[in-house]
Design a protein around this motif. Structure first.
Motif, PDB file in Angstrom:
ATOM      1  N   ASP A 183      26.760 -15.143  10.864  1.00  0.00           N
ATOM      2  CA  ASP A 183      26.123 -15.308  12.175  1.00  0.00           C
ATOM      3  C   ASP A 183      24.613 -15.489  12.022  1.00  0.00           C
ATOM      4  O   ASP A 183      23.995 -16.318  12.716  1.00  0.00           O
ATOM      5  N   ALA A 184      24.015 -14.715  11.112  1.00  0.00           N
ATOM      6  CA  ALA A 184      22.572 -14.843  10.872  1.00  0.00           C
ATOM      7  C   ALA A 184      22.235 -16.232  10.333  1.00  0.00           C
ATOM      8  O   ALA A 184      21.225 -16.842  10.727  1.00  0.00           O
ATOM      9  N   TYR A 185      23.077 -16.742   9.444  1.00  0.00           N
ATOM     10  CA  TYR A 185      22.843 -18.087   8.904  1.00  0.00           C
ATOM     11  C   TYR A 185      22.967 -19.147   9.993  1.00  0.00           C
ATOM     12  O   TYR A 185      22.159 -20.087  10.059  1.00  0.00           O
ATOM     13  N   GLU A 186      23.978 -19.019  10.833  1.00  0.00           N
ATOM     14  CA  GLU A 186      24.173 -19.997  11.912  1.00  0.00           C
ATOM     15  C   GLU A 186      22.934 -20.062  12.805  1.00  0.00           C
ATOM     16  O   GLU A 186      22.494 -21.161  13.193  1.00  0.00           O
ATOM     17  N   LYS A 187      22.386 -18.921  13.121  1.00  0.00           N
ATOM     18  CA  LYS A 187      21.179 -18.888  13.954  1.00  0.00           C
ATOM     19  C   LYS A 187      20.001 -19.525  13.217  1.00  0.00           C
ATOM     20  O   LYS A 187      19.220 -20.289  13.795  1.00  0.00           O
ATOM     21  N   TRP A 188      19.884 -19.209  11.922  1.00  0.00           N
ATOM     22  CA  TRP A 188      18.818 -19.789  11.107  1.00  0.00           C
ATOM     23  C   TRP A 188      18.950 -21.299  11.036  1.00  0.00           C
ATOM     24  O   TRP A 188      17.979 -22.033  11.214  1.00  0.00           O
ATOM     25  N   TRP A 189      20.145 -21.794  10.767  1.00  0.00           N
ATOM     26  CA  TRP A 189      20.378 -23.222  10.632  1.00  0.00           C
ATOM     27  C   TRP A 189      20.044 -23.965  11.928  1.00  0.00           C
ATOM     28  O   TRP A 189      19.394 -25.018  11.907  1.00  0.00           O
ATOM     29  N   ALA A 190      20.478 -23.418  13.042  1.00  0.00           N
ATOM     30  CA  ALA A 190      20.192 -24.060  14.329  1.00  0.00           C
ATOM     31  C   ALA A 190      18.690 -24.186  14.558  1.00  0.00           C
ATOM     32  O   ALA A 190      18.216 -25.147  15.177  1.00  0.00           O
ATOM     33  N   ASP A 191      17.943 -23.232  14.050  1.00  0.00           N
ATOM     34  CA  ASP A 191      16.490 -23.229  14.219  1.00  0.00           C
ATOM     35  C   ASP A 191      15.811 -24.219  13.274  1.00  0.00           C
ATOM     36  O   ASP A 191      15.045 -25.087  13.698  1.00  0.00           O
ATOM     37  N   VAL A 192      16.107 -24.132  11.959  1.00  0.00           N
ATOM     38  CA  VAL A 192      15.339 -24.937  10.987  1.00  0.00           C
ATOM     39  C   VAL A 192      15.782 -26.395  10.943  1.00  0.00           C
ATOM     40  O   VAL A 192      15.067 -27.238  10.393  1.00  0.00           O
ATOM     41  N   SER A 193      16.935 -26.721  11.514  1.00  0.00           N
ATOM     42  CA  SER A 193      17.487 -28.076  11.396  1.00  0.00           C
ATOM     43  C   SER A 193      17.043 -29.009  12.521  1.00  0.00           C
ATOM     44  O   SER A 193      17.465 -30.165  12.551  1.00  0.00           O
ATOM     45  N   GLN A 194      16.185 -28.549  13.401  1.00  0.00           N
ATOM     46  CA  GLN A 194      15.878 -29.330  14.606  1.00  0.00           C
ATOM     47  C   GLN A 194      15.177 -30.656  14.320  1.00  0.00           C
ATOM     48  O   GLN A 194      15.257 -31.585  15.130  1.00  0.00           O
ATOM     49  N   ARG A 195      14.514 -30.784  13.163  1.00  0.00           N
ATOM     50  CA  ARG A 195      13.778 -32.018  12.873  1.00  0.00           C
ATOM     51  C   ARG A 195      14.304 -32.714  11.617  1.00  0.00           C
ATOM     52  O   ARG A 195      13.602 -33.504  10.996  1.00  0.00           O
ATOM     53  N   LYS A 216       0.812  -1.224   0.000  1.00  0.00           N
ATOM     54  CA  LYS A 216       0.000   0.000   0.000  1.00  0.00           C
ATOM     55  C   LYS A 216       0.838   1.264   0.000  1.00  0.00           C
ATOM     56  O   LYS A 216       0.294   2.372  -0.001  1.00  0.00           O
ATOM     57  N   GLY A 217       2.156   1.121   0.045  1.00  0.00           N
ATOM     58  CA  GLY A 217       3.028   2.294   0.057  1.00  0.00           C
ATOM     59  C   GLY A 217       2.998   3.038   1.368  1.00  0.00           C
ATOM     60  O   GLY A 217       3.240   4.252   1.416  1.00  0.00           O
ATOM     61  N   GLN A 218       2.724   2.318   2.475  1.00  0.00           N
ATOM     62  CA  GLN A 218       2.571   2.947   3.786  1.00  0.00           C
ATOM     63  C   GLN A 218       3.584   2.405   4.786  1.00  0.00           C
ATOM     64  O   GLN A 218       3.374   2.489   5.996  1.00  0.00           O
ATOM     65  N   ALA A 219       4.680   1.827   4.297  1.00  0.00           N
ATOM     66  CA  ALA A 219       5.601   1.139   5.198  1.00  0.00           C
ATOM     67  C   ALA A 219       6.415   2.090   6.062  1.00  0.00           C
ATOM     68  O   ALA A 219       6.851   1.729   7.148  1.00  0.00           O
ATOM     69  N   GLY A 220       6.624   3.315   5.578  1.00  0.00           N
ATOM     70  CA  GLY A 220       7.451   4.235   6.351  1.00  0.00           C
ATOM     71  C   GLY A 220       8.863   3.700   6.481  1.00  0.00           C
ATOM     72  O   GLY A 220       9.508   3.333   5.503  1.00  0.00           O
ATOM     73  N   ALA A 221       9.354   3.627   7.716  1.00  0.00           N
ATOM     74  CA  ALA A 221      10.715   3.148   7.971  1.00  0.00           C
ATOM     75  C   ALA A 221      10.710   1.624   8.068  1.00  0.00           C
ATOM     76  O   ALA A 221      10.753   1.061   9.159  1.00  0.00           O
ATOM     77  N   TRP A 222      10.592   0.967   6.953  1.00  0.00           N
ATOM     78  CA  TRP A 222      10.600  -0.497   6.904  1.00  0.00           C
ATOM     79  C   TRP A 222      12.000  -0.994   7.253  1.00  0.00           C
ATOM     80  O   TRP A 222      12.991  -0.617   6.632  1.00  0.00           O
ATOM     81  N   ALA A 223      12.102  -1.829   8.267  1.00  0.00           N
ATOM     82  CA  ALA A 223      13.404  -2.279   8.751  1.00  0.00           C
ATOM     83  C   ALA A 223      14.063  -3.234   7.772  1.00  0.00           C
ATOM     84  O   ALA A 223      13.387  -4.029   7.110  1.00  0.00           O
ATOM     85  N   ASP A 224      15.380  -3.142   7.678  1.00  0.00           N
ATOM     86  CA  ASP A 224      16.131  -4.114   6.886  1.00  0.00           C
ATOM     87  C   ASP A 224      15.969  -5.488   7.532  1.00  0.00           C
ATOM     88  O   ASP A 224      15.786  -5.613   8.748  1.00  0.00           O
ATOM     89  N   ARG A 225      16.016  -6.532   6.723  1.00  0.00           N
ATOM     90  CA  ARG A 225      15.817  -7.882   7.228  1.00  0.00           C
ATOM     91  C   ARG A 225      16.807  -8.827   6.561  1.00  0.00           C
ATOM     92  O   ARG A 225      17.397  -8.507   5.531  1.00  0.00           O
ATOM     93  N   VAL A 226      16.966  -9.995   7.158  1.00  0.00           N
ATOM     94  CA  VAL A 226      17.833 -11.030   6.611  1.00  0.00           C
ATOM     95  C   VAL A 226      16.968 -12.236   6.276  1.00  0.00           C
ATOM     96  O   VAL A 226      16.222 -12.734   7.129  1.00  0.00           O
ATOM     97  N   LEU A 227      17.040 -12.717   5.032  1.00  0.00           N
ATOM     98  CA  LEU A 227      16.331 -13.914   4.598  1.00  0.00           C
ATOM     99  C   LEU A 227      17.340 -14.920   4.055  1.00  0.00           C
ATOM    100  O   LEU A 227      18.421 -14.546   3.594  1.00  0.00           O
ATOM    101  N   VAL A 228      16.955 -16.189   4.103  1.00  0.00           N
ATOM    102  CA  VAL A 228      17.842 -17.258   3.632  1.00  0.00           C
ATOM    103  C   VAL A 228      17.086 -18.125   2.644  1.00  0.00           C
ATOM    104  O   VAL A 228      15.903 -18.429   2.830  1.00  0.00           O
TER     105      VAL A 228
END
Length: 589
Positions: free
Chosen positions: A431-443, A363-375
């Motif tokens: 570091d962001a990947y390491e945290k992601w991997w530890a989370d998604v790899s649990q099963r 909608k073009g209303q995000a304002g200060a949309w925070a940067d994010r990390v995706l994998v």
């Protein structure tokens, strides 16, 4: 909260006094008033970002998709998985595919965990009619089929593509047999036309209530079969694959039919129409020929060409029109949270989304949309490996395979690795990947078991597409035709104790030819002994001459186990039975 508990809660709510969006949607389902939007999600298969005229392709003509592009808000830095099933798992759940059990397209790793809540579950809970048309690729057996996962109408082909092993034998895109709500139906015409026809029938039948239609074409996935009238226009040009482009031209024509039908039914304004593709191009950029929008990599690649795809969102009644670009980093995991907000749907309690609603961006209303990390990553092996074909992404950066760093704004073609100049950026993304991997790899050590002996599916038809524990299985019907000497096991769960007939076959029931025989285009095999193991049971029989199957009657105990078969010749050559039919014929006393 697991899916079962979520559905119980919603079932109880539907029978009691409902509040909020569920009550509103169900009430409007019985009236002609339509305030909540309909949703149509169109996903094409193996069409990349550059396989559109509106994205600058100098050869391919897609006038109707180009018109939709002009009418839509476009997510221009939108990412999916580099291959089919992983993208669909994330799209359906709003969660990284790796945590859902889906990180491959075969080997039983394309089955969506039974406790995942799907987009169809959420829409059905909100009072919507739900339908899928075309490609599912998240499981062909209970409890993984689309009709088990929230879709009230399911009209699909089998496996990951038309002509693959789980599909009805002999399908070739023309005049095929597909599964409609679990039953095989013969159809006349071209596959893409048939999917759009089915979706439009569903839309018209539900025009007076909210509906969610998931229209997922198998085109332009190979094999590249299409009428010559679509492909001939590209045959004498510099097209990398004329038939691939012809399949896209047919999709474009069908999009025109869909858009016209929405207008005719007066559904255009209040229908959210989303168009995207499932990974980078498969055949639109080959050997330096074709167009890839300046990106590096194609389907399966960890570079942007493997996973950055088009995403157009149009909703006239909601103000999402007019040809505007959203350049911030977004992904497939964002669509379900976004649709929940757009449609006022009940958020599944206990489910943690990896994505986030991007409605404010749209909608073009995000304002200060925070940067994010995706994998995103491409595993395509049975047991995932850390850093394998991975990309850690921000608005500016791409960290590829944990080593190469690219400034995507200055270097969109990812030609210059500048990791050495920015060690602090590399470390932060690692570091962001390491945290992601530890989370998604649990099963990762869990299997998604196919259920045997359930009232929902009896008998069960197992195919070698879902074998675990070996090399790449015979996932395509051509591999079965060639009699490939491969084997693996199925991860299964016996629903109840009882007697089971387990029939080992080289050919599926619809072919019904002897185990030893060849059919046109294939080769004969030899097998004198048939063996079955399931749990603690290990039994063997002679294969009679002319036998179409070898059937064992066994008594199974309930619970999770493994099932494996062998068809062995006198010289020791062995292969698994490509098709196994399991039928519960009696319950234990």
């Amino acid at each position: 909260m697991h899916r079962r508990e979520f559905l119980k809660v919603l079932g109880a709510a539907a029978g009691a006094s409902l509040g909020g969006s569920v009550k509103r949607c169900l009430a409007m389902a019985s009236t002609n008033e339509k305030r909540v939007p309909n949703v149509i999600l169109v996903v094409t298969d193996d069409q990349g970002y550059g396989d559109l005229g509106c994205h600058g392709n100098p050869i391919l003509r897609t006038p109707h998709l180009d018109a939709l592009y002009q009418q839509s808000v476009r997510l221009t830095d939108f990412h999916v998985g580099p291959t089919c099933a992983p993208t669909r798992a994330s799209l359906m759940t709003g969660r990284y595919c790796n945590r859902t059990g889906v990180w491959h397209t075969v080997m039983g790793r394309s089955l969506l965990r039974r406790d995942e809540v799907t987009m169809a579950d959420v829409f059905a809970a909100g009072g919507y009619r739900t339908g899928i048309f075309g490609k599912w690729h998240l499981g062909d057996n209970y409890p993984f089929r689309p009709q088990d996962r929230g879709f009230q109408e399911a009209f699909v082909h089998g496996g990951g593509g038309v002509g693959q092993t789980p599909d009805f034998w002999g399908n070739d895109y023309f005049d095929d047999t597909y599964w409609h709500n679990g039953a095989p139906e013969k159809h006349s015409g071209y596959c893409t036309d048939i999917w759009f026809d089915g979706a439009m029938r569903f839309i018209e039948a539900n025009r007076d209530r909210p509906f969610f239609a998931y229209l997922a074409t198998n085109a332009p996935h190979g094999p590249y079969n299409v009428a010559r009238r679509y492909s001939d226009a590209y045959r004498d040009k510099e097209a990398p694959n004329a038939d691939f482009y012809g399949m896209i031209a047919n999709i474009d024509e069908n999009m025109s039919r869909l858009l016209d039908r929405l207008k005719t039914l007066d559904l255009e304004a209040n229908t959210i129409l989303i168009f995207l593709t499932d990974n980078g191009t498969a055949a639109g950029f080959q050997r330096g020929k074709g167009f890839n929008a300046g990106m590096r990599g194609t389907k399966g690649s960890e570079y942007d060409g493997g996973h950055r795809v088009p995403c157009f969102v149009r909703w006239p009644a909601g103000g999402l029109v007019g040809g505007r670009d959203v350049t911030r980093l977004t992904a497939h995991i964002d669509l379900l949270p976004t649709l929940i907000e757009m449609c006022g749907l009940p958020k599944p309690p206990g489910v943690t989304f990896d994505g986030t609603s991007v409605l404010s961006l749209l909608k073009g209303q995000a304002g200060a949309w925070a940067d994010r990390v995706l994998v995103t990553d491409s595993q395509r092996i049975e047991h995932p490996e850390k850093w394998r074909q991975s990309a850690v992404m921000t608005d500016r950066w791409r960290l590829v395979n944990g080593r190469g760093l690219y400034d995507i704004h200055a270097d969109p073609g990812q030609e210059n690795d500048i990791a050495g100049a920015h060690p602090e950026v590399v470390q932060g993304l690692r570091d962001a990947y390491e945290k992601w991997w530890a989370d998604v790899s649990q099963r990762f050590d869990e299997y998604c078991e196919i259920v045997l002996g359930s009232d929902q599916e009896n008998p069960v038809r197992l195919t070698c597409h879902d074998w675990h524990g070996g090399d790449l299985p015979p996932w395509n019907q051509t591999h079965v035709l060639n009699g490939e000497p491969k084997n693996g096991f199925w991860a299964v769960e016996v629903a109840r104790a009882g007697e089971y007939e387990i029939s080992l076959r080289r050919w599926p029931l619809e072919v019904d030819r002897p185990i030893h025989s060849a059919i046109p285009g294939g080769r004969a095999i030899q097998a004198t002994r048939a063996r079955l193991t399931v749990g603690e049971i290990d039994v063997e029989k002679t294969v009679p001459d002319g036998a179409r199957e070898v059937t064992f009657l066994v008594r199974l105990k309930p619970g999770k186990t493994r099932l494996q078969t062998w068809l062995t010749a006198e010289d020791g050559t062995s292969r698994g039975a490509y098709f196994v039919y399991v039928k519960r014929v009696g319950s234990a006393s």
